[in-house]
Write a protein that holds these residues in place. Structure first.
Motif, PDB file in Angstrom:
ATOM      1  N   ASN A  73       0.824  -1.207   0.000  1.00 47.63           N
ATOM      2  CA  ASN A  73       0.000   0.000   0.000  1.00 47.63           C
ATOM      3  C   ASN A  73       0.859   1.258   0.000  1.00 47.63           C
ATOM      4  OD1 ASN A  73      -1.555   2.212   1.745  1.00 47.63           O
ATOM      5  ND2 ASN A  73      -3.081   0.930   0.747  1.00 47.63           N
TER       6      ASN A  73
ATOM      7  N   ARG B 262       3.917   5.916  -5.599  1.00 39.20           N
ATOM      8  CA  ARG B 262       3.829   5.934  -7.062  1.00 39.20           C
ATOM      9  C   ARG B 262       2.566   6.624  -7.565  1.00 39.20           C
ATOM     10  NH1 ARG B 262       5.435  -0.485  -7.571  1.00 39.20           N
ATOM     11  NH2 ARG B 262       7.612  -0.265  -6.880  1.00 39.20           N
ATOM     12  N   ASN B 263       1.749   7.118  -6.655  1.00 40.87           N
ATOM     13  CA  ASN B 263       0.491   7.762  -7.041  1.00 40.87           C
ATOM     14  C   ASN B 263       0.479   9.189  -6.511  1.00 40.87           C
ATOM     15  OD1 ASN B 263      -2.091   8.485  -7.726  1.00 40.87           O
ATOM     16  ND2 ASN B 263      -3.118   7.021  -6.379  1.00 40.87           N
TER      17      ASN B 263
ATOM     18  N   ALA C 242      -8.700   3.032  -3.903  1.00 40.93           N
ATOM     19  CA  ALA C 242      -7.655   2.011  -4.004  1.00 40.93           C
ATOM     20  C   ALA C 242      -8.233   0.612  -3.845  1.00 40.93           C
ATOM     21  CB  ALA C 242      -6.581   2.260  -2.951  1.00 40.93           C
TER      22      ALA C 242
ATOM     23  N   HIS D 247       2.395   1.864  -3.413  1.00 43.04           N
ATOM     24  CA  HIS D 247       1.391   2.415  -4.332  1.00 43.04           C
ATOM     25  C   HIS D 247       1.167   3.904  -4.059  1.00 43.04           C
ATOM     26  CE1 HIS D 247      -0.719  -1.566  -5.664  1.00 43.04           C
ATOM     27  NE2 HIS D 247       0.579  -1.560  -5.893  1.00 43.04           N
ATOM     28  N   THR D 248       1.216   4.283  -2.804  1.00 45.55           N
ATOM     29  CA  THR D 248       1.052   5.696  -2.456  1.00 45.55           C
ATOM     30  C   THR D 248       2.178   6.537  -3.052  1.00 45.55           C
ATOM     31  OG1 THR D 248      -0.116   5.170  -0.397  1.00 45.55           O
ATOM     32  CG2 THR D 248       0.912   7.339  -0.552  1.00 45.55           C
TER      33      THR D 248
ATOM     34  N   ARG E 172     -10.184  -0.256  -6.946  1.00 46.38           N
ATOM     35  CA  ARG E 172      -9.283  -0.597  -8.046  1.00 46.38           C
ATOM     36  C   ARG E 172      -8.782  -2.028  -7.907  1.00 46.38           C
ATOM     37  NH1 ARG E 172      -6.346   3.499  -7.608  1.00 46.38           N
ATOM     38  NH2 ARG E 172      -4.722   2.616  -6.274  1.00 46.38           N
TER      39      ARG E 172
ATOM     40  N   GLY F  77      -1.390  11.626  -7.108  1.00 46.19           N
ATOM     41  CA  GLY F  77      -2.738  12.105  -6.794  1.00 46.19           C
ATOM     42  C   GLY F  77      -3.140  11.813  -5.368  1.00 46.19           C
ATOM     43  N   ALA F  78      -2.765  10.628  -4.867  1.00 47.02           N
ATOM     44  CA  ALA F  78      -3.092  10.278  -3.479  1.00 47.02           C
ATOM     45  C   ALA F  78      -2.360  11.184  -2.501  1.00 47.02           C
ATOM     46  CB  ALA F  78      -2.735   8.816  -3.217  1.00 47.02           C
TER      47      ALA F  78
ATOM     48  N   ILE G  45      -9.473   8.252  -0.773  1.00 49.06           N
ATOM     49  CA  ILE G  45      -8.372   7.638  -1.515  1.00 49.06           C
ATOM     50  C   ILE G  45      -8.331   6.134  -1.245  1.00 49.06           C
ATOM     51  CG2 ILE G  45      -5.872   7.522  -1.735  1.00 49.06           C
ATOM     52  CD1 ILE G  45      -7.111   9.924  -3.084  1.00 49.06           C
TER      53      ILE G  45
END
Length: 254
Positions: free
Chosen positions: A11, A17-18, A80, A14-15, A83, A20-21, A76
């Protein structure tokens, strides 16, 4: 616990790499704080008379901005989780020799850490703008604990919504509610300054007692009657979100 730790690391990666989050959870609440203090602060504080115009309005508004930080973080999380559901990775996890609860735990713990870091940044910016928390260490710890409880509660609700929604668009109503409720509470102006029906709603919705308690603990003023409802709402939302999420995740995929 080992499986949960793996999912937490997933998790957090992913944060990172994102972007927007990161923007939604950390940058946007800071922008809102700057907007309400620097642009609307004088007008709002002069309008309801609860604080003197100028820097003192920041003492009133920070608690509401912190709860909005929690709300953005949970939306967010909902996206996630949705998704993961719609892209099939949850089905893959179900077929692996790992704990099912680890998948949800990874989302909740990762989101909670991310949100609390965002809240810490908001407090740091607020202090730079003139906030001076007057509560003693015990009350400040109580404020942090209440904020953590609310974060866990809304995060579990976000997980449940993400599991229930068929598409990312299905998360939109949850996002809208969490963005709207703070504005219809005591986050930015006292309910007494609102019109009749809105005043009644603001006095009875969950964000108002939580905001009032968080503000009182930070500023070192009496909590009065808002403390028990604040803790009660956090517990109710947390239990409801947890049970709903577990029930949805335990269903066999269609």
């Amino acid at each position: 616990m080992r499986d949960a730790a793996t999912m937490v690391r997933r998790n957090m990666r992913h944060t990172v790499r994102n972007p927007g989050a990161v923007i939604m959870t950390i940058a946007l609440p800071v922008v809102l704080l700057l907007l309400f203090v620097g642009v609307f602060g004088d007008a709002l504080s002069a309008g309801f008379g609860a604080a003197a115009p100028g820097d003192d309005y920041i003492d009133y508004v920070v608690a509401g901005i912190l709860l909005m930080t929690v709300g953005y973080g949970s939306t967010i999380t909902a996206l996630a989780v949705n998704r993961d559901m719609t892209e099939g990775i949850i089905v893959r996890f179900r077929s692996m020799a790992i704990s099912r609860t680890a998948v949800l735990t990874g989302h909740v713990v990762g989101s909670t850490v991310r949100t609390m870091l965002g809240a810490l940044l908001v407090v740091g910016v607020a202090v730079a703008l003139g906030l001076r928390p007057a509560g003693d260490p015990v009350r400040l710890l109580g404020a942090a604990g209440l904020l953590l409880m609310m974060t866990v509660a809304l995060t579990w609700l976000g997980v449940a919504v993400g599991l229930a929604a068929k598409t990312p668009d299905g998360v939109a109503p949850f996002t809208l509610v969490l963005q709207l409720l703070p504005f219809l509470s005591s986050a930015f102006v006292p309910p007494e300054a609102m019109s009749g029906p809105v005043r009644w709603f603001a006095a009875h919705e969950p964000f108002t007692p939580i905001t009032d308690t968080l503000r009182a603990l930070m500023l070192g003023v009496p909590v009065d009657h808002a403390g028990l409802p604040a803790v009660g709402w956090c517990l109710v939302l947390a239990v409801a979100g947890y049970l709903w999420a577990r029930a949805l995740f335990s269903r066999d995929p269609v």
